[in-house]
Design an enzyme around this catalytic site. Structure first.
Site, PDB file in Angstrom:
ATOM      1  N   SER A 194       0.681  -1.135   0.198  1.00  0.00           N
ATOM      2  CA  SER A 194       0.087  -0.015   0.039  1.00  0.00           C
ATOM      3  C   SER A 194       0.789   1.196  -0.212  1.00  0.00           C
ATOM      4  CB  SER A 194      -0.833  -0.045   1.349  1.00  0.00           C
ATOM      5  OG  SER A 194      -1.857   0.985   1.216  1.00  0.00           O
ATOM      6  N   MET A 195       0.624   2.220   0.966  1.00  0.00           N
ATOM      7  CA  MET A 195       1.526   3.352   0.950  1.00  0.00           C
ATOM      8  C   MET A 195       2.767   2.981   1.401  1.00  0.00           C
ATOM      9  SD  MET A 195      -0.470   5.842   0.188  1.00  0.00           S
ATOM     10  CE  MET A 195       0.507   7.227   0.474  1.00  0.00           C
TER      11      MET A 195
END
Length: 1031
Positions: free
Chosen positions: A195-196
């Site tokens: 993800s991030m």
């Protein structure tokens, strides 16, 4: 009088407003139903299990990094496999994402431990090739909300660069390392980001404390590379721009030596439609890196995975983690300080593991291998097929002994563009393995002096003649390395990810087979099996269907094809005009009538090529089709776009069933509706501000002209009759103009590409990467209907929120009145109304100054904004109580003004909440260091003064001069920004609303001065008149 009462009635609702609200609710319900129930990808994948333990590096303290008290570094060890806390292999760093846990590394790290312990450790050839164990490190970010705050992202990137320096130093320390001293010390770390965490990984390479070449391989899982998932924080938007510009600029360098990312590979893996946290469209890296340095692939494309995954499942799916770990091991080479193979070899390995093998960029091993098999056969003693004849084997092993079938390779230069395809349900032999089928690509081996049979590692004699007289010898290459796995498709198949043995498929263009004369398919099955095999050469003109159908045609009637009975086994269907991710389709294939004689059921691969998304459908009769193609707000690709790309299908069908096949593709309108949610979530939070601004402009216009401040509900009723339809029509016009402009630019694209070739290398793009940031993120005029759809939904949201605020404040007003009535005596009720008891100027100055001081030093201005929202709620409740007790023009005006200001602030609040959540989270983990951002007091001062003034019961005065147009202009600017930039730059809406509040504060301030001056003038003028009357 009745008109005046209607204008100031807060509960007013016209039939038009009611119809709009009902329509909006209906559309939202349809959107929800479509998103949750229609066009859903099937869920596959198995749970992974592990026995985890972590080694905490407590000595990685403040001497190494300033974030040591907030974050921590850990090393994973699998209990029962390797519990030694010392490092010994190749360092890999796992980076968790937004609110992610460092423990998410467990599935990948455990698989790495088991794979090395059970496979690599005992394989001397693998060890000689530079394979070693993986040391999986992970970072505890205390579940930071990275997606909401740009500074947090930068802090994590800085910490990780410090962590990499520390990790590499461990391998120099004999007390903490048991690495082979004969091997070079590692100089780089492999990054795996979820993800991030994937964005943090790319950010690391742009930071000042990044050590050159300390990272050369990045694998990201469901990471939003192309654009931020939310745009409520200005620093997050700016950080994304800085990172992406750096990567694009680096890959636009003319010479590789000038590119700081030349040795870096970036592989982005997306989960597809099951990921409802981050739109998988955002995982695309096609606008960031050329194909030589990275690509985007979906889990549904990965061989033997063949399923989409949600945002968390991608970290623990057993089939997927096995592929990722094997791919990482494949690129290792501990004989090099970088611990990995050169970039070109890494890219080939990643393509092999993550792509289907059917993509245009898939590389074949056949041209790079040497002949290892000498095939001897008796003239006329084997099956030699005629040119163009199809080979069909219904059951392998039906003849005793080994049997070879030969397909002559057509001559080169044929205009038909022929290719070879072979599909079998049997195991295919790789060199040195004994399986049922072996595929060999052969050339005649001349029997001349000096030619030795010892050049071949394998001799396959099918002549039956010990002396070899009258025999033909062929030098052959084994094609097993180019085998492509396809999901099995039988009458019992339901999903491609089922635990059944996959089919094996081969495909070669004729040019790849230029040096060969024959293809030998050797049946080595010792017993009869019911595995089939089909092999043939087919012409492109026979196997390809190219359709120029556009969206309007598809919407009206769909598209239908009838494939002939004598079709090839593989048919390619290409629809280049269908590339939008907002569409969903139904694909149906008429069943054949061959019954039990059918070798296999229709197998379909749906794919697009800008990002490598493939989906397989087995036993196809009717399936749902959706894709991640051209999506709203996405930057254009760095690569030149192939006009042939778009939605495509590959259809494998049994050619022995000589019946026509009817294929149809129709647009699924209800299923398409649900695709709007993932692409336009932010719009539902920002576009309603367009309506709020228009209503406020209506209210202030009437107020300045008549002195009556109409209610928000009545302002909305009037705006629905003229302003809102006019604005939506204007937006449609703007989209049409932008579409025409983009079409003109595309027509000039060839000239721009020619110019680009002479000013830079082939990877540079002259694209404007912000071209899709405006309005609804697309220049396609076909989507004009989204404007009224979103307009109705957002107007309905405004109506619903308005009445929700009315109901809540009304209930609190009743509650307050009840409490006051119980606490007051009859005499006190007769006293003056204390609803707006005015505090002293000194007290107000002290309170405001203290709040501003805290914002400038400790508190983010978002916290102050939340406090102001609460204060304004209280002010609105007090204004309503005052109105119930004293129904005058002023109390009506003041209540409607307070309520409208509250509505505006409530719609701005979601833009400020994410950063506030990050601040609260920091306090929860006892990270007391103040934010280094969001302390600009000018971002909150106008709101403070306006809300504080309203809390004293003071109404903004009328502006009868031309200055009233300033009020209308600022509101129109707010409406414009909300419509044009709301999704891509949502944070700007706070600042534009702040500008509007600043103007109202100025009006209040100048009105106070004017009242004083007017009083002085009256006194002076009265004195003069008295003087004139004296004799």
């Amino acid at each position: 009088m009745a008109k005046r009462a209607r204008l100031r009635n807060p509960w007013a609702m016209s039939w038009l407003s009611l119809g709009t609200l009902v329509t909006a609710v209906t559309l939202v319900l349809c959107l929800y139903q479509s998103f949750t129930l229609r066009q859903l990808d099937p869920k596959g994948g198995s749970m992974s299990y592990m026995a985890s333990s972590f080694v905490n590096f407590g000595d990685f303290d403040t001497e190494h990094t300033r974030f040591a008290t907030k974050y921590s570094l850990h090393l994973y060890r699998e209990l029962g496999v390797d519990e030694d806390p010392r490092v010994k292999g190749v360092p890999v760093l796992f980076i968790p994402g937004n609110a992610g846990s460092y423990k998410q590394v467990r599935s990948l790290a455990a698989e790495a431990e088991y794979y090395f312990d059970q496979e690599i450790r005992h394989d001397s050839s693998a060890l000689d090739a530079g394979k070693r164990a993986l040391d999986f490190f992970t970072v505890d970010f205390n579940e930071d909300f990275t997606a909401f705050h740009g500074q947090t992202l930068l802090d994590q990137a800085e910490y990780l660069n410090d962590a990499i320096a520390y990790i590499l130093s461990l391998y120099h320390n004999p007390e903490k390392s048991r690495k082979d001293p004969k091997l070079p010390d590692p100089s780089s770390v492999i990054l795996v980001g979820h993800s991030m965490g994937g964005i943090v990984a790319r950010t690391m390479l742009t930071m000042p404390n990044y050590q050159t070449n300390s990272v050369n391989t990045i694998i990201t899982l469901s990471a939003p590379h192309a654009r931020p998932p939310v745009t409520f924080d200005s620093q997050m938007v700016q950080t994304y721009k800085t990172i992406n510009d750096y990567w694009r600029r680096s890959h636009s360098k003319e010479w590789g030596m000038d590119n700081p990312l030349w040795h870096v590979t970036l592989i982005s893996i997306a989960g597809g439609g099951l990921d409802t946290i981050v739109p998988s469209d955002y995982a695309s890296v096609s606008s960031l890196v050329p194909e030589t340095h990275g690509f985007t692939v979906f889990t549904s494309s990965i061989p033997n995975v063949w399923t989409g995954m949600d945002h968390l499942a991608i970290t623990w799916c057993d089939e997927f983690r096995k592929t990722v770990i094997r791919a990482i091991f494949d690129v290792l080479d501990v004989a090099r300080p970088a611990q990995t193979k050169p970039r070109g070899e890494r890219m080939r390995a990643f393509k092999t593991w993550f792509l289907t093998g059917l993509e245009d960029i898939a590389e074949k091993s056949l041209p790079h291998t040497e002949p290892k098999t000498l095939l001897t056969l008796e003239d006329g003693g084997n099956t030699m097929l005629a040119q163009g004849e199809r080979l069909v084997i219904r059951a392998l092993g039906h003849q005793s002994g080994t049997k070879a079938y030969f397909l002559p390779v057509p001559p080169q230069g044929t205009s038909e563009g022929r290719k070879f395809t072979m599909l079998t349900s049997a195991h295919v032999d790789h060199q040195g393995h004994s399986d049922q089928i072996e595929i060999l690509f052969c050339s005649v081996f001349p029997l001349q002096a000096g030619h030795s049979e010892s050049l071949f590692s394998m001799n396959l004699d099918l002549s039956g003649d010990a002396h070899g007289s009258g025999s033909t010898r062929l030098a052959c290459k084994n094609g097993g390395m180019d085998a492509i796995a396809l999901p099995a498709s039988t009458s019992h198949s339901q999903f491609p990810f089922e635990k059944t043995r996959p089919y094996t498929y081969f495909q070669y263009d004729l040019e790849t087979l230029a040096e060969h004369q024959f293809i030998a398919i050797v049946d080595k099955a010792e017993t009869v099996s019911y595995d089939f095999l089909i092999a043939e050469f087919s012409a492109r003109s026979e196997s390809r269907v190219f359709s120029n159908v556009d969206t309007q045609q598809l919407l009206s009637s769909g598209v239908h094809w009838t494939l002939p009975a004598n079709r090839p086994m593989l048919m390619d269907i290409n629809l280049p005009a269908l590339e939008s991710s907002l569409f969903s389709f139904h694909l149906s294939i008429s069943p054949n009538n061959c019954g039990a004689e059918t070798l296999f059921r229709p197998l379909v691969r749906q794919y697009i090529s800008d990002v490598f998304e493939s989906k397989f459908f087995v036993n196809v009769e009717e399936v749902d089709v959706n894709l991640h193609g051209v999506a709203p707000y996405m930057p254009p690709s760095m690569r030149a776009k192939d006009k042939q790309h778009g939605l495509s299908f590959q259809l494998w069908s049994d050619p022995t069933c000589a019946t026509p096949l009817n294929v149809s593709l129709t647009l699924d309108i209800p299923g398409s509706f649900g695709k709007l949610w993932m692409r336009y979530r932010t719009l539902f939070a920002t576009f309603p501000l367009v309506m709020v601004a228009l209503v406020l402009s209506q209210q202030f216009r009437v107020y300045d002209e008549s002195g009556l401040f109409m209610s928000f509900a009545e302002g909305l009723n009037l705006s629905l009759q003229r302003e809102i339809p006019a604005l939506l029509t204007f937006i449609i016009f703007i989209i049409a103009v932008m579409s025409k402009s983009s079409t003109t630019l595309e027509q000039n694209g060839e000239l721009m590409d020619w110019f680009a070739q002479y000013r830079s290398n082939a990877t540079e793009s002259m694209s404007d990467y912000t071209m899709n940031n405006l309005l609804f993120g697309s220049h396609d005029p076909f989507f004009w209907f989204l404007v009224p759809v979103f307009g109705v939904i957002c107007t309905g949201l405004c109506i619903a929120i308005n009445y929700a605020i009315l109901i809540v404040t009304y209930l609190f007003t009743l509650l307050l009145a009840q409490l006051m009535s119980q606490s007051k005596t009859e005499d006190s009720r007769k006293q003056a109304n204390p609803s707006f008891a005015i505090t002293s100027t000194k007290q107000r100055v002290i309170t405001t100054s203290l709040l501003l001081a805290l914002v400038a030093t400790v508190l983010p201005y978002q916290f102050a904004y939340l406090v102001l929202c609460i204060v304004q709620i209280v002010t609105t409740i007090r204004a309503w109580r005052l109105l119930r007790e004293n129904r005058t023009d002023y109390t009506y005006n003041f209540y409607n003004y307070s309520h409208s200001l509250l509505v505006l602030m409530i719609w701005i609040l979601p833009i400020n909440l994410p950063v506030l959540v990050v601040w609260v989270r920091n306090l929860a983990v006892q990270w007391l260091t103040p934010f280094s951002s969001h302390h600009n007091i000018l971002s909150i001062v106008p709101f403070i003064f306006l809300v504080e003034t309203a809390a004293t019961g003071k109404l903004v005065p009328q502006v009868s001069s031309r200055l009233r147009y300033v009020t209308l202009t600022t509101l129109l600017v707010l409406a414009f920004y909300a419509a044009a930039y709301g999704v891509s730059y949502a944070y700007t809406l706070h600042h534009v609303a702040n500008l509007f509040c600043a103007w109202l504060v100025l009006v209040l301030w100048f009105s106070g001065k004017l009242e004083i001056e007017k009083t002085i003038d009256n006194v002076v003028s009265g004195h003069d008149e008295k003087s004139k009357k004296r004799p």
